[in-house]
Scaffold this motif. Structure first.
Motif: not given
Length: 305
Positions: A79, A108, A111, A117, A165
């Protein structure tokens, strides 16, 4: 006197998987006279057209698409890299297109373009290798327990069922010496373009029926053969997606095809619910039913330059 260029407007067409973004995006691109900027983290890859419901070659001939079939399956992408690439493309295109269109459902990636980010440090290769080996030998529970001790703040907010994650948070810590939560400032970056968000949604029962029908259509179009042809890549992150994982269970002889199809439908529905939960937190999205294409295009026309 210096002439100031007027800000471009980036229309963001978003919504959960299977809602009908691709066809409407092409209509909007024709209306605005601009290309489509894809924001689907799996359609970026080649060879996975059926499983990712990528726009067809015919659709791409009607409206140019960026970030579709761009990478080979073994090319890493993130991302953060998408943010850099997409912002650079938007800057380039805005000189000749006052209105632009970005569409997709990868949360993601959306966003990353709209808010930016946080500047996460690059992971040291040896750290990545070590943590992957530990995950393979020790399992997720051990890494979860370690994250809880190292970074309780992120542990409380993380999706603890998602190994990617958990591992990434540990990678950041062992590379930088700083907790992953310390990098997550949630401060939106300034963009030099205006953002107008348009969301597609429908009643859950109607949407789920559409998802179920799409899965049947994917299988009838050759999803099994597509997955079989990519077996050597099945371990890659680019293939870690709903559709392929279940079909490989069938190809391995663990599931029947009907059971695999049912699992794809369920997992796709679950992902759609997760997407809608994410989107509903954004008060700036203007929602429409996907069948109301005229209303969507009228709204965009009113807000276009």
């Amino acid at each position: 006197m210096t002439e100031h260029r007027k800000q471009a407007t980036l229309f963001v067409l978003l919504g959960p998987t299977g809602i009908g973004k691709t066809e409407l995006a092409i209509q909007i691109a024709q209306l605005l006279g601009c290309p489509v900027i894809n924001c689907d983290s799996r359609q970026i890859y080649r060879h996975v057209d059926i499983g990712t419901a990528a726009p067809t070659q015919e659709q791409c001939a009607i409206a140019q698409h960026h970030f579709v079939r761009m990478l080979e399956l073994d090319e890493p992408y993130s991302a953060a890299q998408y943010e850099q690439d997409a912002i650079s493309l938007i800057s380039c295109l805005s000189s000749s297109h006052p209105n632009l269109l970005l569409t997709g459902g990868s949360m993601m990636y959306l966003d990353a373009v709209c808010n930016g980010i946080d500047d996460i440090p690059s992971i040291a290769p040896e750290v990545r290798t070590e943590l992957k080996a530990r995950y393979d030998t020790e399992g997720l529970d051990s890494l979860r327990a370690e994250l809880r001790l190292i970074d309780p703040e992120y542990y409380a907010a993380a999706d603890l069922r998602n190994p990617k994650r958990i591992i990434h948070a540990l990678e950041v810590y062992y590379t930088s010496g700083c907790r992953y939560s310390s990098f997550r400032t949630r401060t939106s970056k300034e963009r030099d373009f205006k953002i107008v968000k348009v969301g597609l949604c429908m009643e859950r029962a109607e949407h789920f029926a559409r998802i179920n029908a799409r899965v049947d259509d994917m299988v009838s179009k050759g999803l099994v053969d597509e997955a079989r042809s990519l077996t050597e890549y099945r371990h890659l992150n680019s293939m870690n997606t709903v559709g392929y994982k279940e079909i490989y269970q069938y190809l391995d002889g663990n599931w029947t095809l009907d059971f695999a199809k049912d699992k794809i439908k369920k997992n796709t529905r679950d992902y759609a619910k997760k997407q809608m939960t994410w989107f509903k937190h954004d008060a700036n999205i203007h929602w429409f039913h996907p069948n109301n294409a005229i209303d969507v295009k009228n709204y965009i026309a009113r807000n276009a330059q």
